[in-house]
Enzyme design. Structure first.
Site, PDB file in Angstrom:
ATOM      1  N   LYS A 175       0.883  -1.176   0.000  1.00  0.00           N
ATOM      2  CA  LYS A 175       0.000   0.000   0.000  1.00  0.00           C
ATOM      3  C   LYS A 175       0.912   1.215   0.000  1.00  0.00           C
ATOM      4  O   LYS A 175       1.465   1.596   1.025  1.00  0.00           O
ATOM      5  CB  LYS A 175      -0.870  -0.018   1.254  1.00  0.00           C
ATOM      6  CG  LYS A 175      -2.201   0.709   1.152  1.00  0.00           C
ATOM      7  CD  LYS A 175      -2.155   2.137   0.686  1.00  0.00           C
ATOM      8  CE  LYS A 175      -1.959   3.130   1.801  1.00  0.00           C
ATOM      9  NZ  LYS A 175      -1.844   4.528   1.295  1.00  0.00           N
ATOM     10  N   GLY A 228       6.597   5.508   8.215  1.00  0.00           N
ATOM     11  CA  GLY A 228       5.783   6.715   8.206  1.00  0.00           C
ATOM     12  C   GLY A 228       5.836   7.407   9.551  1.00  0.00           C
ATOM     13  O   GLY A 228       6.846   7.339  10.255  1.00  0.00           O
ATOM     14  N   SER A 229       4.735   8.034   9.919  1.00  0.00           N
ATOM     15  CA  SER A 229       4.726   8.833  11.144  1.00  0.00           C
ATOM     16  C   SER A 229       4.575   7.959  12.388  1.00  0.00           C
ATOM     17  O   SER A 229       3.962   6.892  12.332  1.00  0.00           O
ATOM     18  CB  SER A 229       3.556   9.826  11.081  1.00  0.00           C
ATOM     19  OG  SER A 229       2.339   9.108  10.973  1.00  0.00           O
ATOM     20  N   GLU A 231       2.628   8.445  14.826  1.00  0.00           N
ATOM     21  CA  GLU A 231       1.208   8.332  15.193  1.00  0.00           C
ATOM     22  C   GLU A 231       0.558   7.161  14.464  1.00  0.00           C
ATOM     23  O   GLU A 231      -0.127   6.334  15.073  1.00  0.00           O
ATOM     24  CB  GLU A 231       0.459   9.630  14.845  1.00  0.00           C
ATOM     25  CG  GLU A 231       0.889  10.845  15.652  1.00  0.00           C
ATOM     26  CD  GLU A 231       2.247  11.433  15.239  1.00  0.00           C
ATOM     27  OE1 GLU A 231       2.721  11.127  14.120  1.00  0.00           O
ATOM     28  OE2 GLU A 231       2.853  12.169  16.035  1.00  0.00           O
ATOM     29  N   VAL A 232       0.771   7.094  13.147  1.00  0.00           N
ATOM     30  CA  VAL A 232       0.183   5.977  12.393  1.00  0.00           C
ATOM     31  C   VAL A 232       0.897   4.676  12.773  1.00  0.00           C
ATOM     32  O   VAL A 232       0.272   3.618  12.843  1.00  0.00           O
ATOM     33  CB  VAL A 232       0.207   6.253  10.872  1.00  0.00           C
ATOM     34  CG1 VAL A 232      -0.329   5.057  10.095  1.00  0.00           C
ATOM     35  CG2 VAL A 232      -0.627   7.484  10.554  1.00  0.00           C
ATOM     36  N   GLY A 233       2.187   4.756  13.075  1.00  0.00           N
ATOM     37  CA  GLY A 233       2.919   3.569  13.532  1.00  0.00           C
ATOM     38  C   GLY A 233       2.256   2.941  14.747  1.00  0.00           C
ATOM     39  O   GLY A 233       2.123   1.716  14.844  1.00  0.00           O
ATOM     40  N   GLU A 250       9.367   1.738  10.927  1.00  0.00           N
ATOM     41  CA  GLU A 250      10.400   2.745  10.656  1.00  0.00           C
ATOM     42  C   GLU A 250       9.709   4.093  10.748  1.00  0.00           C
ATOM     43  O   GLU A 250       8.995   4.494   9.831  1.00  0.00           O
ATOM     44  CB  GLU A 250      10.968   2.580   9.229  1.00  0.00           C
ATOM     45  CG  GLU A 250      11.552   1.223   8.922  1.00  0.00           C
ATOM     46  CD  GLU A 250      12.929   1.007   9.514  1.00  0.00           C
ATOM     47  OE1 GLU A 250      13.419   1.874  10.284  1.00  0.00           O
ATOM     48  OE2 GLU A 250      13.520  -0.042   9.210  1.00  0.00           O
ATOM     49  N   CYS A 284      13.448  10.619   6.896  1.00  0.00           N
ATOM     50  CA  CYS A 284      13.313  10.292   8.325  1.00  0.00           C
ATOM     51  C   CYS A 284      14.647  10.419   9.043  1.00  0.00           C
ATOM     52  O   CYS A 284      14.691  10.770  10.204  1.00  0.00           O
ATOM     53  CB  CYS A 284      12.703   8.918   8.511  1.00  0.00           C
ATOM     54  SG  CYS A 284      13.381   7.675   7.443  1.00  0.00           S
ATOM     55  N   GLU A 383       9.955  16.422  15.010  1.00  0.00           N
ATOM     56  CA  GLU A 383      10.323  16.230  13.611  1.00  0.00           C
ATOM     57  C   GLU A 383       9.580  17.246  12.745  1.00  0.00           C
ATOM     58  O   GLU A 383       8.347  17.280  12.750  1.00  0.00           O
ATOM     59  CB  GLU A 383       9.967  14.805  13.172  1.00  0.00           C
ATOM     60  CG  GLU A 383      10.412  14.503  11.760  1.00  0.00           C
ATOM     61  CD  GLU A 383      10.179  13.051  11.362  1.00  0.00           C
ATOM     62  OE1 GLU A 383       9.043  12.576  11.483  1.00  0.00           O
ATOM     63  OE2 GLU A 383      11.154  12.406  10.937  1.00  0.00           O
TER      64      GLU A 383
HETATM   65  P1  NAP Z   1       1.617   8.687   7.482  1.00  0.00           P
HETATM   66  O1  NAP Z   1       0.227   9.121   7.638  1.00  0.00           O
HETATM   67  O2  NAP Z   1       2.266   7.984   8.586  1.00  0.00           O
HETATM   68  O3  NAP Z   1       1.667   7.818   6.140  1.00  0.00           O
HETATM   69  C1  NAP Z   1       2.522   6.734   5.894  1.00  0.00           C
HETATM   70  C2  NAP Z   1       1.757   5.624   5.210  1.00  0.00           C
HETATM   71  O4  NAP Z   1       0.750   5.102   6.077  1.00  0.00           O
HETATM   72  C3  NAP Z   1       1.024   6.060   3.950  1.00  0.00           C
HETATM   73  O5  NAP Z   1       0.991   4.998   3.014  1.00  0.00           O
HETATM   74  C4  NAP Z   1      -0.366   6.336   4.490  1.00  0.00           C
HETATM   75  O6  NAP Z   1      -1.327   6.313   3.491  1.00  0.00           O
HETATM   76  C5  NAP Z   1      -0.527   5.200   5.457  1.00  0.00           C
HETATM   77  N1  NAP Z   1      -1.539   5.416   6.475  1.00  0.00           N
HETATM   78  C6  NAP Z   1      -2.051   6.596   6.918  1.00  0.00           C
HETATM   79  N2  NAP Z   1      -2.988   6.381   7.853  1.00  0.00           N
HETATM   80  C7  NAP Z   1      -3.085   5.037   8.006  1.00  0.00           C
HETATM   81  C8  NAP Z   1      -3.885   4.199   8.825  1.00  0.00           C
HETATM   82  N3  NAP Z   1      -4.772   4.693   9.676  1.00  0.00           N
HETATM   83  N4  NAP Z   1      -3.715   2.869   8.722  1.00  0.00           N
HETATM   84  C9  NAP Z   1      -2.817   2.351   7.883  1.00  0.00           C
HETATM   85  N5  NAP Z   1      -2.052   3.090   7.061  1.00  0.00           N
HETATM   86  C10 NAP Z   1      -2.172   4.425   7.134  1.00  0.00           C
HETATM   87  O7  NAP Z   1       2.504   9.902   7.101  1.00  0.00           O
HETATM   88  P2  NAP Z   1       2.033  11.227   6.353  1.00  0.00           P
HETATM   89  O8  NAP Z   1       0.690  11.678   6.799  1.00  0.00           O
HETATM   90  O9  NAP Z   1       2.196  11.017   4.927  1.00  0.00           O
HETATM   91  O10 NAP Z   1       3.098  12.247   6.913  1.00  0.00           O
HETATM   92  C11 NAP Z   1       2.912  12.776   8.219  1.00  0.00           C
HETATM   93  C12 NAP Z   1       4.218  12.949   8.921  1.00  0.00           C
HETATM   94  O11 NAP Z   1       4.853  11.690   9.082  1.00  0.00           O
HETATM   95  C13 NAP Z   1       5.243  13.780   8.181  1.00  0.00           C
HETATM   96  O12 NAP Z   1       5.071  15.127   8.374  1.00  0.00           O
HETATM   97  C14 NAP Z   1       6.516  13.266   8.759  1.00  0.00           C
HETATM   98  O13 NAP Z   1       6.832  13.907   9.945  1.00  0.00           O
HETATM   99  C15 NAP Z   1       6.237  11.809   9.044  1.00  0.00           C
HETATM  100  N6  NAP Z   1       6.764  10.917   7.996  1.00  0.00           N
HETATM  101  C16 NAP Z   1       7.851  10.173   8.297  1.00  0.00           C
HETATM  102  C17 NAP Z   1       8.372   9.322   7.328  1.00  0.00           C
HETATM  103  C18 NAP Z   1       9.554   8.478   7.599  1.00  0.00           C
HETATM  104  O14 NAP Z   1      10.199   8.035   6.666  1.00  0.00           O
HETATM  105  N7  NAP Z   1       9.872   8.198   8.826  1.00  0.00           N
HETATM  106  C19 NAP Z   1       7.806   9.270   6.068  1.00  0.00           C
HETATM  107  C20 NAP Z   1       6.678  10.036   5.789  1.00  0.00           C
HETATM  108  C21 NAP Z   1       6.179  10.850   6.771  1.00  0.00           C
HETATM  109  P3  NAP Z   1      -1.792   7.721   2.851  1.00  0.00           P
HETATM  110  O15 NAP Z   1      -0.596   8.411   2.379  1.00  0.00           O
HETATM  111  O16 NAP Z   1      -2.653   7.292   1.746  1.00  0.00           O
HETATM  112  O17 NAP Z   1      -2.500   8.463   3.921  1.00  0.00           O
END
Ligand code: NAP
Ligand code: MG
Length: 481
Positions: A175, A228-229, A231-233, A250, A284, A383
């Site tokens: 995904k 990803g973030s 919070e979602v982690g 991660e 990240c 971050e």
């Molecule tokens: P995110 O919401 O954590 O998204 C990462 C992935 O998880 C995307 O594929 C996203 O899909 C998916 N996702 C979102 N909500 C989900 C849920 N409830 N259940 C399962 N999967 C879900 O990150 P973001 O909103 O794109 O970015 C927010 C912040 O996260 C950034 O500002 C940054 O600080 C951090 N971030 C960190 C990394 C890293 O490499 N560590 C990478 C990206 C972002 P969708 O994109 O379709 O929502």
């Protein structure tokens, strides 16, 4: 009426969502809609997981490791053959400078090359036990792997997760992020072309709260990898726990670059500025804090100022150091950090400049160096995920370590010192997953195990270490005596 996008790939077939819903894809370069993706949800995740499960009873599982490796080598070659097309797509989708996009595509190919070579070297152990017994520990595929990746490095994360998963004989459901699915769709097509049996790789584009949530909640998934973030982690890990599914997370970072008084100023400053502006700071492992020994603070900041002032921001085709951030929400978020730091009276040491290719409708941010930043300020703790660097002075080694370890995160650290004993002493005390000494590779190095501690997550990807995550040990005890 535009044709319905078909970016969902299940059991070797492309389709749209059952609901026929789609999502518009905007380019961060100019905010223009340039494509659409299918809005897959629970129905598509169910079908994809079933296809991945079925493929575990097919030729993929009986194939020798070297045969899986050959398909992966072919995929690596196909990616290299299509570097330019993939890089242009990635640059349009994510806004990254074209050179960075080419680097990312080459890294993607390199993941499949590296893991192709590992596919026939997933070794087990023979253990000493009681007399008359033979004990082996075998590494077996986990099964169906659910992979959820973000928008910052979509192509290379496709390689980082799928490479080790395939090398160890798993099947996958990917995904990608709604904001950056284009290169993943093209790479999936190349994987099919390389000869992966149907169902081994499945792609479901869509929203995190729909497709992502359905994948993390699925009871027939054996393993989850999420980047990803934090919070979602937490959501992913909570869902995984309900089904007793192991997961690698991660998450983000607030990685420190620690500059001691004996550092090579020129090399350190050049790398530190380049790493925080790479991918517009959306990495990240971006070194977003620079900890500077007080005795050299003013002199080192002067070199940093010079480098930061030279940074130019523009469209991918202009190929400058820095492009736009991914979307409007990210631009607003990063600008918020800059505005709050400014209104809190924190000094702006230097800023980069916007090139004429940075059009007003794009999501551009002016790279900014702040300092001195108080250690409790949000700029020193949270971050930003943008090209914003916080300079923080420290007195001595002990204080440097305390500040470095003094955030919720623990991903990567950079050390800049010529003193060998100090290099080892400090490296041992840092609570992070990677330490770079007199160099810094944000996300670099396919060979290097990568991952964090604390709020940066757990588990390791990249390198041979990832093979352990994507397999599970089975102990076989034979009594022959
Ligand atoms: P995110 O919401 O954590 O998204 C990462 C992935 O998880 C995307 O594929 C996203 O899909 C998916 N996702 C979102 N909500 C989900 C849920 N409830 N259940 C399962 N999967 C879900 O990150 P973001 O909103 O794109 O970015 C927010 C912040 O996260 C950034 O500002 C940054 O600080 C951090 N971030 C960190 C990394 C890293 O490499 N560590 C990478 C990206 C972002 P969708 O994109 O379709 O929502
Ligand atoms: Mg996009």
């Amino acid at each position: 009426m535009p044709t319905e996008p078909k970016t969902i790939f299940i059991a070797g077939e492309w389709s749209g969502a059952q609901s026929r819903a789609s999502l518009e894809v905007r380019s961060p370069i100019d905010g223009e809609i340039f494509a659409a993706i299918s809005r897959g949800g629970k129905a598509e995740i169910d079908r994809a997981v079933a296809a991945a499960r079925a493929a575990l009873s097919g030729p993929w599982t009986t194939m020798a490791g070297f045969e899986r490796g050959r398909i992966m080598s072919k995929l690596s070659a196909l990616i290299l053959d299509n570097t330019e097309e993939l890089a242009q797509l990635e640059a349009r989708d994510t806004g990254k400078p074209i050179s960075q996009a080419r680097t990312d595509i080459k890294a993607t190919a390199r993941y499949f090359e590296f893991y192709a070579g590992a596919a026939d070297k997933v070794l087990g152990d023979v253990l000493p036990f009681l007399d008359g017994y033979q004990v082996t520990v075998q590494r077996e595929a986990r099964g169906v792997c659910g992979l959820i990746i973000p928008w910052n490095y979509p192509a290379s994360m496709f390689g980082r997760t799928i490479g080790p998963a395939l090398a160890t004989g798993n099947t996958v459901v990917l995904k990608p992020a709604e904001d950056a699915s284009m290169s993943c769709a093209r790479l999936t097509a190349l994987a099919h072309q390389a000869g992966l049996p149907p169902g081994v790789i499945n792609l479901v584009t869509g929203l995190g709260e729909e497709a992502g949530a359905a994948l993390s909640q699925h009871t027939d998934v054996d393993f989850l990898s999420f980047t990803g973030s934090p919070e979602v982690g937490t959501l992913i890990q909570t869902e995984a726990a309900k089904n007793h599914v192991p997961c690698v997370l991660e998450l983000g970072g607030k990685s420190p670059q620690i500059v001691f008084e004996d550092a090579d100023f020129e090399a350190a400053a050049k790398t530190i500025v380049s790493v925080i502006t790479q991918n517009a700071g959306q990495t990240c492992s971006a070194g977003s804090r620079v900890l500077i020994q007080r005795s050299i603070y003013d002199r080192f900041v002067a070199v940093l100022r010079e480098k930061m002032t030279e940074v130019r921001v523009g469209a991918p085709a202009a190929d400058l150091q820095c492009g736009p951030v991914i979307n409007r929400a990210q631009q607003v978020k990063v600008k918020g950090f800059i505005e709050r730091a400014t209104s809190d009276g924190i000094n702006v040491i230097a800023q980069g400049t916007l090139d004429k290719s940075a059009v007003a409708t794009g999501y551009f941010i002016t790279p900014t160096l702040f300092g001195p930043v108080p250690v409790k300020h949000e700029l020193a703790q949270d971050e930003v995920f943008g090209p914003v660097l916080a300079a923080i002075p420290f007195e001595d080694e002990a204080e440097a370590i305390a500040i470095a370890n003094g955030t919720a995160y623990g991903l990567v650290a950079g050390l800049w010192t010529e003193n060998g004993a100090r290099q080892m002493r400090v490296a041992k005390k840092l609570r992070v997953g990677q330490v770079f000494i007199n160099n810094y590779g944000a996300g670099g190095g396919i060979e290097l195990p990568f991952g964090g501690v604390k709020r940066s997550g757990h588990g390791r990807e990249k390198g041979l270490e990832a093979l352990k995550e994507y397999t599970v040990a089975k102990t076989v005890v034979l009594k022959h005596g």
